[in-house]
Scaffold this motif. Structure first.
Motif, PDB file in Angstrom:
ATOM      1  N   TYR A   1      -3.527  14.827  -0.738  1.00 47.07           N
ATOM      2  CA  TYR A   1      -3.765  15.388   0.680  1.00 47.07           C
ATOM      3  C   TYR A   1      -3.979  14.050   1.535  1.00 47.07           C
ATOM      4  O   TYR A   1      -3.356  13.514   2.359  1.00 47.07           O
ATOM      5  N   PHE A   2      -4.992  13.460   1.185  1.00 46.56           N
ATOM      6  CA  PHE A   2      -5.614  12.141   1.935  1.00 46.56           C
ATOM      7  C   PHE A   2      -4.800  11.103   1.637  1.00 46.56           C
ATOM      8  O   PHE A   2      -4.711  10.146   2.377  1.00 46.56           O
ATOM      9  N   LEU A   3      -4.145  10.905   0.242  1.00 44.73           N
ATOM     10  CA  LEU A   3      -3.146   9.829   0.103  1.00 44.73           C
ATOM     11  C   LEU A   3      -1.779   9.877   0.920  1.00 44.73           C
ATOM     12  O   LEU A   3      -1.493   9.072   1.569  1.00 44.73           O
ATOM     13  N   ALA A   4      -1.545  11.276   0.954  1.00 42.26           N
ATOM     14  CA  ALA A   4      -0.129  11.386   1.976  1.00 42.26           C
ATOM     15  C   ALA A   4      -0.718  11.125   3.428  1.00 42.26           C
ATOM     16  O   ALA A   4       0.155  10.559   4.079  1.00 42.26           O
ATOM     17  N   ARG A   5      -1.711  11.627   3.900  1.00 46.32           N
ATOM     18  CA  ARG A   5      -2.009  11.085   5.182  1.00 46.32           C
ATOM     19  C   ARG A   5      -1.992   9.630   5.404  1.00 46.32           C
ATOM     20  O   ARG A   5      -1.754   8.997   6.607  1.00 46.32           O
ATOM     21  N   GLU A   6      -2.682   9.012   4.355  1.00 45.02           N
ATOM     22  CA  GLU A   6      -2.702   7.436   4.642  1.00 45.02           C
ATOM     23  C   GLU A   6      -1.434   6.895   4.496  1.00 45.02           C
ATOM     24  O   GLU A   6      -1.085   6.016   5.030  1.00 45.02           O
ATOM     25  N   ILE A   7      -0.573   7.491   3.719  1.00 49.58           N
ATOM     26  CA  ILE A   7       0.785   6.899   3.487  1.00 49.58           C
ATOM     27  C   ILE A   7       1.516   7.004   4.686  1.00 49.58           C
ATOM     28  O   ILE A   7       2.227   6.028   5.410  1.00 49.58           O
TER      29      ILE A   7
ATOM     30  N   ILE B   1     -10.226  20.844 -10.928  1.00 45.08           N
ATOM     31  CA  ILE B   1      -9.452  19.391 -11.113  1.00 45.08           C
ATOM     32  C   ILE B   1      -8.325  19.716 -10.165  1.00 45.08           C
ATOM     33  O   ILE B   1      -7.936  18.754  -9.492  1.00 45.08           O
ATOM     34  N   ALA B   2      -7.587  20.790  -9.955  1.00 44.39           N
ATOM     35  CA  ALA B   2      -6.554  20.978  -9.005  1.00 44.39           C
ATOM     36  C   ALA B   2      -7.099  20.755  -7.505  1.00 44.39           C
ATOM     37  O   ALA B   2      -6.627  20.211  -6.567  1.00 44.39           O
ATOM     38  N   ALA B   3      -8.315  21.229  -7.668  1.00 46.54           N
ATOM     39  CA  ALA B   3      -8.885  20.910  -5.995  1.00 46.54           C
ATOM     40  C   ALA B   3      -9.194  19.529  -5.853  1.00 46.54           C
ATOM     41  O   ALA B   3      -8.646  19.038  -4.681  1.00 46.54           O
ATOM     42  N   ILE B   4      -9.852  19.062  -6.704  1.00 41.84           N
ATOM     43  CA  ILE B   4      -9.882  17.633  -6.643  1.00 41.84           C
ATOM     44  C   ILE B   4      -8.440  16.691  -6.355  1.00 41.84           C
ATOM     45  O   ILE B   4      -8.397  15.803  -5.585  1.00 41.84           O
ATOM     46  N   ARG B   5      -7.516  17.037  -7.421  1.00 41.92           N
ATOM     47  CA  ARG B   5      -6.289  16.158  -7.330  1.00 41.92           C
ATOM     48  C   ARG B   5      -5.495  16.741  -5.961  1.00 41.92           C
ATOM     49  O   ARG B   5      -4.713  15.760  -5.379  1.00 41.92           O
ATOM     50  N   THR B   6      -5.544  18.042  -5.465  1.00 42.56           N
ATOM     51  CA  THR B   6      -4.836  18.533  -4.332  1.00 42.56           C
ATOM     52  C   THR B   6      -5.558  17.476  -3.116  1.00 42.56           C
ATOM     53  O   THR B   6      -4.882  17.014  -2.139  1.00 42.56           O
ATOM     54  N   ALA B   7      -6.759  17.271  -3.075  1.00 41.64           N
ATOM     55  CA  ALA B   7      -7.272  16.684  -2.025  1.00 41.64           C
ATOM     56  C   ALA B   7      -7.119  15.210  -2.061  1.00 41.64           C
ATOM     57  O   ALA B   7      -6.981  14.603  -0.999  1.00 41.64           O
TER      58      ALA B   7
ATOM     59  N   GLY C   1       2.055  10.166  -9.712  1.00 37.90           N
ATOM     60  CA  GLY C   1       1.191  10.250 -11.012  1.00 37.90           C
ATOM     61  C   GLY C   1       0.390  11.358 -11.061  1.00 37.90           C
ATOM     62  O   GLY C   1       0.305  11.963 -11.884  1.00 37.90           O
ATOM     63  N   LEU C   2      -0.271  11.699  -9.940  1.00 38.25           N
ATOM     64  CA  LEU C   2      -1.302  12.793  -9.701  1.00 38.25           C
ATOM     65  C   LEU C   2      -0.484  13.937  -9.802  1.00 38.25           C
ATOM     66  O   LEU C   2      -1.137  15.021 -10.542  1.00 38.25           O
ATOM     67  N   GLU C   3       0.604  14.170  -9.416  1.00 37.55           N
ATOM     68  CA  GLU C   3       1.210  15.476  -9.618  1.00 37.55           C
ATOM     69  C   GLU C   3       1.584  15.611 -11.137  1.00 37.55           C
ATOM     70  O   GLU C   3       1.397  16.754 -11.462  1.00 37.55           O
ATOM     71  N   PHE C   4       1.966  14.603 -11.783  1.00 34.56           N
ATOM     72  CA  PHE C   4       2.211  14.848 -13.290  1.00 34.56           C
ATOM     73  C   PHE C   4       1.151  15.109 -13.810  1.00 34.56           C
ATOM     74  O   PHE C   4       0.986  16.101 -14.889  1.00 34.56           O
ATOM     75  N   GLN C   5      -0.205  14.535 -13.720  1.00 33.51           N
ATOM     76  CA  GLN C   5      -1.347  14.903 -14.167  1.00 33.51           C
ATOM     77  C   GLN C   5      -1.711  16.504 -13.976  1.00 33.51           C
ATOM     78  O   GLN C   5      -2.185  17.183 -14.853  1.00 33.51           O
ATOM     79  N   LEU C   6      -1.634  16.934 -12.661  1.00 33.72           N
ATOM     80  CA  LEU C   6      -1.798  18.239 -12.339  1.00 33.72           C
ATOM     81  C   LEU C   6      -0.747  19.255 -13.087  1.00 33.72           C
ATOM     82  O   LEU C   6      -1.389  20.161 -13.558  1.00 33.72           O
ATOM     83  N   ALA C   7       0.371  18.789 -13.392  1.00 32.55           N
ATOM     84  CA  ALA C   7       1.144  19.756 -14.047  1.00 32.55           C
ATOM     85  C   ALA C   7       0.645  19.684 -15.469  1.00 32.55           C
ATOM     86  O   ALA C   7       0.709  20.775 -16.129  1.00 32.55           O
TER      87      ALA C   7
ATOM     88  N   ARG D   1       0.824  -1.245   0.005  1.00 30.46           N
ATOM     89  CA  ARG D   1       0.027   0.016  -0.119  1.00 30.46           C
ATOM     90  C   ARG D   1       0.615   1.391   0.091  1.00 30.46           C
ATOM     91  O   ARG D   1       0.460   2.153  -0.600  1.00 30.46           O
ATOM     92  N   LEU D   2       1.990   1.283   0.759  1.00 27.93           N
ATOM     93  CA  LEU D   2       2.937   2.421   0.868  1.00 27.93           C
ATOM     94  C   LEU D   2       3.433   2.653  -0.657  1.00 27.93           C
ATOM     95  O   LEU D   2       3.619   3.903  -0.945  1.00 27.93           O
ATOM     96  N   LEU D   3       4.045   1.562  -1.201  1.00 34.18           N
ATOM     97  CA  LEU D   3       4.394   1.537  -2.558  1.00 34.18           C
ATOM     98  C   LEU D   3       3.569   2.266  -3.557  1.00 34.18           C
ATOM     99  O   LEU D   3       3.625   3.341  -4.375  1.00 34.18           O
ATOM    100  N   LEU D   4       2.225   1.555  -3.597  1.00 38.64           N
ATOM    101  CA  LEU D   4       1.248   2.070  -4.538  1.00 38.64           C
ATOM    102  C   LEU D   4       0.878   3.598  -4.086  1.00 38.64           C
ATOM    103  O   LEU D   4       0.695   4.135  -5.390  1.00 38.64           O
ATOM    104  N   GLY D   5       0.801   3.836  -2.980  1.00 34.54           N
ATOM    105  CA  GLY D   5       0.288   5.449  -2.646  1.00 34.54           C
ATOM    106  C   GLY D   5       1.342   6.480  -2.967  1.00 34.54           C
ATOM    107  O   GLY D   5       1.159   7.357  -3.910  1.00 34.54           O
ATOM    108  N   ARG D   6       2.620   5.937  -2.868  1.00 29.35           N
ATOM    109  CA  ARG D   6       3.712   6.967  -3.707  1.00 29.35           C
ATOM    110  C   ARG D   6       3.708   7.061  -4.980  1.00 29.35           C
ATOM    111  O   ARG D   6       3.774   8.093  -5.518  1.00 29.35           O
ATOM    112  N   PHE D   7       3.690   6.088  -5.681  1.00 32.10           N
ATOM    113  CA  PHE D   7       3.311   6.048  -7.283  1.00 32.10           C
ATOM    114  C   PHE D   7       2.225   6.801  -7.425  1.00 32.10           C
ATOM    115  O   PHE D   7       2.282   7.551  -8.512  1.00 32.10           O
ATOM    116  N   LEU D   8       1.087   6.604  -6.925  1.00 40.24           N
ATOM    117  CA  LEU D   8      -0.097   7.392  -7.138  1.00 40.24           C
ATOM    118  C   LEU D   8       0.076   8.871  -7.041  1.00 40.24           C
ATOM    119  O   LEU D   8      -0.561   9.726  -7.785  1.00 40.24           O
TER     120      LEU D   8
END
Length: 123
Positions: free
Chosen positions: A98-104, A89-95, A62-68, A52-59
């Motif tokens: 955020y929750f992904l980082a908290r979970e990680i 889109i930025a608000a959704i991806r930032t949220a 990947g979301l940062e690239f998509q936001l860029a 889960r940690l590995l997948l979370g980091r990759f996700l």
């Protein structure tokens, strides 16, 4: 004419960055799946947290690239409609990030507690 060349260049750049984000997420999912199968085969429940940690980091990456790529899409002469879409889109991806980082972080702390609570001196 120069604005059209700039727009074409940005379009190509957006395509490359979106592809990079997709590749990052794909590689992360494939890696996590391999580790998941390995953990299942070994019946390693702590391995699931690592997966889960590995997948979370990759996700997250990947979301940062998509936001860029979304930011670049509106970089050349944006309309108010494009800016509104980018904000949503930025608000959704930032949220999501955020929750992904908290979970990680929560999973990392759980993994650290599990590793430090094992006393190697006991049989």
């Amino acid at each position: 004419m120069p604005e059209e060349l700039l727009r074409q260049g940005v379009d190509w750049l957006v395509l490359l960055i979106e592809a990079a984000g997709a590749v990052v997420i794909g590689v992360g999912a494939a890696s996590a799946f391999v580790l998941f199968v390995y953990a299942v085969a070994r019946r390693d429940t702590a391995g699931f947290v690592r997966v889960r940690l590995l997948l979370g980091r990759f996700l997250a990456l990947g979301l940062e690239f998509q936001l860029a790529s979304d930011v670049l899409t509106t970089a050349v002469a944006p309309t108010f409609e494009e800016i509104g879409k980018l904000a949503a889109i930025a608000a959704i991806r930032t949220a999501l990030n955020y929750f992904l980082a908290r979970e990680i972080n929560r999973e990392r702390e759980e993994l650290e507690r599990a590793t430090t609570s094992v006393d190697p001196t006991k049989p």
